[in-house]
Write a protein that holds these residues in place. Structure first.
Motif, PDB file in Angstrom:
ATOM      1  N   GLU A  89       0.841  -1.185   0.000  1.00  0.00           N
ATOM      2  CA  GLU A  89       0.000   0.000   0.000  1.00  0.00           C
ATOM      3  C   GLU A  89       0.880   1.241   0.000  1.00  0.00           C
ATOM      4  O   GLU A  89       1.833   1.334   0.769  1.00  0.00           O
ATOM      5  N   THR A  90       0.568   2.174  -0.869  1.00  0.00           N
ATOM      6  CA  THR A  90       1.367   3.397  -0.892  1.00  0.00           C
ATOM      7  C   THR A  90       0.769   4.401   0.081  1.00  0.00           C
ATOM      8  O   THR A  90      -0.361   4.254   0.520  1.00  0.00           O
ATOM      9  N   MET A  91       1.546   5.449   0.384  1.00  0.00           N
ATOM     10  CA  MET A  91       1.041   6.459   1.310  1.00  0.00           C
ATOM     11  C   MET A  91      -0.144   7.201   0.708  1.00  0.00           C
ATOM     12  O   MET A  91      -0.959   7.755   1.418  1.00  0.00           O
ATOM     13  N   ARG A  95      -3.509   0.541  -3.460  1.00  0.00           N
ATOM     14  CA  ARG A  95      -3.256  -0.768  -2.871  1.00  0.00           C
ATOM     15  C   ARG A  95      -3.087  -1.799  -3.970  1.00  0.00           C
ATOM     16  O   ARG A  95      -3.957  -1.934  -4.831  1.00  0.00           O
ATOM     17  N   LEU A  96      -1.980  -2.494  -3.954  1.00  0.00           N
ATOM     18  CA  LEU A  96      -1.739  -3.523  -4.959  1.00  0.00           C
ATOM     19  C   LEU A  96      -1.828  -4.880  -4.282  1.00  0.00           C
ATOM     20  O   LEU A  96      -1.292  -5.067  -3.189  1.00  0.00           O
ATOM     21  N   ALA A  97      -2.493  -5.817  -4.923  1.00  0.00           N
ATOM     22  CA  ALA A  97      -2.582  -7.158  -4.373  1.00  0.00           C
ATOM     23  C   ALA A  97      -2.182  -8.165  -5.440  1.00  0.00           C
ATOM     24  O   ALA A  97      -2.763  -8.190  -6.525  1.00  0.00           O
ATOM     25  N   LEU A  98      -1.184  -8.943  -5.145  1.00  0.00           N
ATOM     26  CA  LEU A  98      -0.670  -9.916  -6.097  1.00  0.00           C
ATOM     27  C   LEU A  98      -0.917 -11.316  -5.566  1.00  0.00           C
ATOM     28  O   LEU A  98      -0.493 -11.654  -4.459  1.00  0.00           O
ATOM     29  N   TYR A  99      -1.626 -12.131  -6.324  1.00  0.00           N
ATOM     30  CA  TYR A  99      -1.909 -13.503  -5.904  1.00  0.00           C
ATOM     31  C   TYR A  99      -0.854 -14.411  -6.519  1.00  0.00           C
ATOM     32  O   TYR A  99      -0.662 -14.398  -7.730  1.00  0.00           O
ATOM     33  N   THR A 100      -0.228 -15.183  -5.685  1.00  0.00           N
ATOM     34  CA  THR A 100       0.753 -16.124  -6.216  1.00  0.00           C
ATOM     35  C   THR A 100       0.580 -17.467  -5.516  1.00  0.00           C
ATOM     36  O   THR A 100      -0.188 -17.587  -4.565  1.00  0.00           O
ATOM     37  N   SER A 101       1.340 -18.430  -5.973  1.00  0.00           N
ATOM     38  CA  SER A 101       1.386 -19.694  -5.256  1.00  0.00           C
ATOM     39  C   SER A 101       2.246 -19.500  -4.009  1.00  0.00           C
ATOM     40  O   SER A 101       2.950 -18.495  -3.871  1.00  0.00           O
TER      41      SER A 101
ATOM     42  N   LEU B  67       6.855  11.711  -6.073  1.00  0.00           N
ATOM     43  CA  LEU B  67       7.741  11.825  -4.927  1.00  0.00           C
ATOM     44  C   LEU B  67       7.903  10.485  -4.219  1.00  0.00           C
ATOM     45  O   LEU B  67       9.025  10.062  -3.918  1.00  0.00           O
ATOM     46  N   PHE B  68       6.785   9.791  -3.993  1.00  0.00           N
ATOM     47  CA  PHE B  68       6.870   8.484  -3.334  1.00  0.00           C
ATOM     48  C   PHE B  68       7.657   7.507  -4.188  1.00  0.00           C
ATOM     49  O   PHE B  68       8.512   6.777  -3.693  1.00  0.00           O
ATOM     50  N   ALA B  69       7.357   7.502  -5.483  1.00  0.00           N
ATOM     51  CA  ALA B  69       7.996   6.536  -6.360  1.00  0.00           C
ATOM     52  C   ALA B  69       9.493   6.776  -6.415  1.00  0.00           C
ATOM     53  O   ALA B  69      10.294   5.854  -6.295  1.00  0.00           O
ATOM     54  N   LYS B  70       9.880   8.044  -6.560  1.00  0.00           N
ATOM     55  CA  LYS B  70      11.300   8.364  -6.655  1.00  0.00           C
ATOM     56  C   LYS B  70      12.032   7.989  -5.375  1.00  0.00           C
ATOM     57  O   LYS B  70      13.160   7.516  -5.406  1.00  0.00           O
ATOM     58  N   SER B  71      11.351   8.196  -4.243  1.00  0.00           N
ATOM     59  CA  SER B  71      12.038   7.883  -3.005  1.00  0.00           C
ATOM     60  C   SER B  71      12.146   6.374  -2.825  1.00  0.00           C
ATOM     61  O   SER B  71      13.124   5.882  -2.264  1.00  0.00           O
ATOM     62  N   GLU B  72      11.173   5.622  -3.318  1.00  0.00           N
ATOM     63  CA  GLU B  72      11.271   4.162  -3.261  1.00  0.00           C
ATOM     64  C   GLU B  72      12.437   3.677  -4.110  1.00  0.00           C
ATOM     65  O   GLU B  72      13.253   2.867  -3.691  1.00  0.00           O
TER      66      GLU B  72
END
Lengths: 170, 206
Positions: A89-91, A95-101, B67-72
């Motif tokens: 989750e970014t500030m 929200r990214l959700a990746l389903y894997t095995s 900004l977030f992406a660059k800092s990551e």
């Protein structure tokens, strides 16, 4: 090792992007769509996605209330008997959700040390956000938060080529 | 104070990593944008200020992700902000440094507001505002009131847009402008509301 699918939600739980990769997950989704367990008028696959978002959201709240100091990343992954949802989750609330095995390592801190020189799912998600999402979607002139047709950008193409280059994609 | 030091360092670090544009070109482009707006809105100064704020807002909502992406990517740690003071420091020391190469100071900090002081403003080099026209009788003036023009109002929009993406609804205002003869450029930022996280209507309806 398999990547099943990827969902991207915005802060409010709206699905911005979703794609299913592995044949087995495609099959499951088709089955779900046909069996039609959800109420009439709503799509079972969408229902399922909402459920996932709701779970991630509540779990984050739960984790937050269990952690005494708020430092450190909260929720990283949810693991079941047969598969794992890796989440990032970014500030800004994306929200990214990746389903894997289950054999895909989440991050450096997971106990499975044998993956020391492997690629970790959270780093993958971070990379998708920083290098693909921001480059292709946020910089698109059509972008305004929550209202963008991701399909119209190069995001999907870049994402596919990145994911398929991963050692644990198939 | 070491925390504030690390924020400054993070800002400098990010500034070193971003691609740069020629500052004179940048200032001149902005200047021509302003003249275009003045022409388009028929010298309606309050409307021009509004439009600048809107332009800035759209820039801001993108900036924050950048900004977030660059800092990551560059492994720069942005401290998480728990108090408004920290937020203000990050805006001043990281935001302004990363995108404009200048840093500004935080002042007049209260629980709900703070002020940003820009000692140098990269948008306003070469700029001189026209004098108000004075009518023939000496008292009433016609033509636009240039003292109302907030030349760099785009900053306010940027700050508003960027902070809204991290759940802070703020109002920004240019209260001091060196172009208008003030000693320093001052942007007042006032927090209106902390947006609660939660599932929105889209989630319910989708």
């Amino acid at each position: 090792m398999t990547v099943h699918s990827l969902h991207i939600f915005d802060r409010k739980g709206k699905t911005l992007f979703t794609k299913t990769y592995s044949p087995i997950a495609v099959k499951q989704q088709r089955y779900l769509a046909e069996s039609g367990t959800a109420e009439p008028g709503s799509d079972p696959v969408t229902e399922q996605r909402k459920l996932v978002f709701g779970m991630l959201f509540s779990l984050r709240e739960l984790v937050g209330s269990l952690t005494p100091d708020h430092s450190g990343e909260s929720l990283q992954a949810v693991r079941t008997g047969s598969s794992t949802v890796h989440t990032f989750e970014t500030m800004g609330g994306l929200r990214l959700a990746l389903y894997t095995s289950n054999d895909v390592p989440t991050s450096q801190t997971s106990e499975r040390r044998e993956y020391m020189d492997n690629i970790f799912a959270r780093d993958v998600l971070r990379n998708i956000y920083s290098n693909i999402w921001v480059e292709c979607v946020v910089r698109s002139p059509m972008y305004s938060p929550g209202e963008i047709d991701v399909k119209s950008t190069t995001f999907e193409r870049e994402l596919d080529s990145y994911l398929s280059s991963l050692p644990w994609f198939r | 104070m070491s925390k504030s030091g690390s924020i400054t360092a993070a800002g400098q670090n990010l500034w070193a990593k971003v691609p740069k544009a020629n500052s004179e070109l940048f200032a001149l482009t902005y200047g021509s944008l302003i003249t275009e707006l003045i022409r388009d809105y028929d010298q309606n100064i309050p409307e021009i200020n509004n439009q600048l704020d809107r332009i800035g807002y759209s820039i801001g909502v993108r900036c924050i992700d950048e900004l977030f992406a660059k800092s990551e990517v560059n492994g720069v740690q942005i401290p998480s902000c728990r108090e408004l003071r920290e937020t203000a420091e990050v805006v001043a020391k990281i935001g302004f440094r990363m995108f404009l190469g200048v840093s500004c100071d935080v002042g007049k900090l209260t629980e709900k507001s703070f002020s940003l002081y820009l000692s140098e403003n990269p948008l306003s080099i070469f700029v001189e505002l026209p004098q108000n026209e004075v009518g023939v009788d000496g008292s009433s003036s016609h033509g636009p009131d240039w003292t109302q023009l907030k030349y760099s109002n785009v900053y306010c929009g940027v700050i508003r847009g960027a902070l809204e993406q991290v759940n802070l609804k703020v109002e920004c205002e240019f209260v001091g402008d060196m172009l208008q003869g003030d000693d320093v450029n001052e942007i007042k930022v006032e927090v209106k509301e902390v947006i609660a996280d939660g599932a929105g209507e889209d989630y319910q309806e989708e």
